[in-house]
Write an enzyme that holds these catalytic residues in place. Structure first.
Site, PDB file in Angstrom:
ATOM      1  N   GLU A  38       0.858  -1.195   0.000  1.00 32.33           N
ATOM      2  CA  GLU A  38       0.000   0.000   0.000  1.00 32.33           C
ATOM      3  C   GLU A  38       0.896   1.249   0.000  1.00 32.33           C
ATOM      4  O   GLU A  38       1.946   1.255   0.663  1.00 32.33           O
ATOM      5  CB  GLU A  38      -0.835  -0.060   1.294  1.00 32.33           C
ATOM      6  N   LYS A 109      -9.462   2.102  -1.983  1.00 36.72           N
ATOM      7  CA  LYS A 109      -9.673   1.440  -0.683  1.00 36.72           C
ATOM      8  C   LYS A 109     -11.054   1.770  -0.111  1.00 36.72           C
ATOM      9  O   LYS A 109     -11.391   2.945   0.094  1.00 36.72           O
ATOM     10  CB  LYS A 109      -8.574   1.873   0.284  1.00 36.72           C
ATOM     11  N   CYS A 142      -5.011  -3.453   2.548  1.00 38.15           N
ATOM     12  CA  CYS A 142      -4.750  -3.531   3.981  1.00 38.15           C
ATOM     13  C   CYS A 142      -5.998  -3.763   4.831  1.00 38.15           C
ATOM     14  O   CYS A 142      -6.549  -4.840   4.813  1.00 38.15           O
ATOM     15  CB  CYS A 142      -3.970  -2.288   4.420  1.00 38.15           C
ATOM     16  N   VAL A 169      -0.108  -2.705  10.620  1.00 36.96           N
ATOM     17  CA  VAL A 169       0.453  -2.305  11.916  1.00 36.96           C
ATOM     18  C   VAL A 169      -0.081  -3.176  13.056  1.00 36.96           C
ATOM     19  O   VAL A 169       0.505  -3.214  14.130  1.00 36.96           O
ATOM     20  CB  VAL A 169       0.168  -0.805  12.212  1.00 36.96           C
TER      21      VAL A 169
HETATM   22  C1  ACM Z   1      -3.953  -0.153   7.109  1.00 37.26           C
HETATM   23  O1  ACM Z   1      -5.048  -0.246   6.602  1.00 37.26           O
HETATM   24  N1  ACM Z   1      -2.937   0.429   6.509  1.00 37.26           N
HETATM   25  C2  ACM Z   1      -3.697  -0.716   8.449  1.00 37.26           C
END
Ligand code: ACM
Length: 278
Positions: A38, A109, A142, A169
């Site tokens: 990402e 996203k 992510c 994370v």
């Molecule tokens: C994320 O969505 N970068 C944790």
């Protein structure tokens, strides 16, 4: 086919350096499909909208998408990579798909994480599946992983491989993705980044451990937590098209959507569900 990921440590705001690093890594890889993390070109930890405005690019005109198109052509492979996309006065945390023939499409996203909600607009195109010849690809980014609906929708739309560009994370995703693959019988390539970003008073550590999971939940490859690494595995695409668990159970045919209405009911900001009449 051979599919894999590039894991590395992007430097915040150093787009040219990051592109060069990724170019050198792709150059070394022997694969048909590679997934990049990402926001691989900019880094993740934005601290103002100004930074997003400065570092975002139009797709496909921007230099990141152009570099990916050139590498895809030269190496005869498909690439999926995350970047900050500018579209008019909107900004998306996106991932582009390019093939040897050029730019294919962009995923924006859907589920924004933490302070991304301050800087980016939520994805407005939903989940799409792309036929690249050897297989059908689905893309998610992510935090989309924590909503099982993301991967379910992509799988129901026919994806064989989920390309999962990430900057993880939290420690849960890598193991959770094994279950996601099992419940959908699809392959997944999670491309994570490494390192710690410190910006102003903020700091985030990324967990690495990029991985490739098979449709039977086998972990085909898992990278180290802080290594620069290219991971590649052989993918038997046909395995993802067989949803049968045994002689009696087929994971898709056995679904009972008539009992799943609650999954798609609109929920208000207050958490009140709109009840169907009757
Ligand atoms: C994320 O969505 N970068 C944790």
């Amino acid at each position: 086919m051979k599919a894999g990921f590039v894991q590395f440590e992007p430097l915040f705001g150093e787009v040219d350096k990051n592109l060069k690093r990724v170019e050198a890594l792709i150059e070394k890889a022997d694969a048909d499909l590679l997934v990049l993390p990402e926001l691989f070109n900019t880094g993740y930890l934005f601290t103002s909208k100004h930074e997003v405005i400065d570092l975002s690019e139009e797709v496909p005109e921007g230099k990141t998408t152009q570099m990916l198109c050139r590498m895809a052509r030269e190496k005869n492979l498909c690439l999926v990579g995350g970047l900050a996309e500018r579209s008019g006065n909107k900004f998306f945390n996106s991932a582009v798909l390019v093939s040897p023939e050029g730019y294919v499409s962009t995923y924006r996203k859907v589920h924004l994480f933490f302070e991304e909600t301050l800087w980016f607009d939520p994805g407005d195109k939903g989940f799409e599946v792309y036929d690249i010849g050897e297989c059908r690809l689905g893309i998610m980014i992510c935090f989309d992983w924590i909503f099982p609906e993301s991967m379910r929708v992509l799988s129901l739309k026919g994806a064989d491989i989920i390309c999962h560009s990430s900057n993880l994370v939290l420690p849960f995703c890598q193991d959770a993705m094994i279950t996601r693959c099992l419940e959908n019988r699809v392959f997944a390539v999670t491309a994570n980044r490494t390192g710690t970003e410190k910006r102003k008073d903020k700091s985030l550590h990324y967990t690495g451990k990029s991985q490739i999971v098979a449709s039977n939940a086998d972990l085909l490859y898992r990278a180290g937590g802080d290594t620069e690494e290219i991971g590649i595995a052989d993918i038997d695409v046909e395995a993802a098209r067989n949803k049968k668990l045994n002689d009696y159970n087929d994971l898709f045919k056995d679904r009972r959507p008539e009992f799943y209405d609650d999954l798609v009911k609109t929920v208000s900001a207050k958490g009140e569900r709109r009840m169907a009449k009757g």
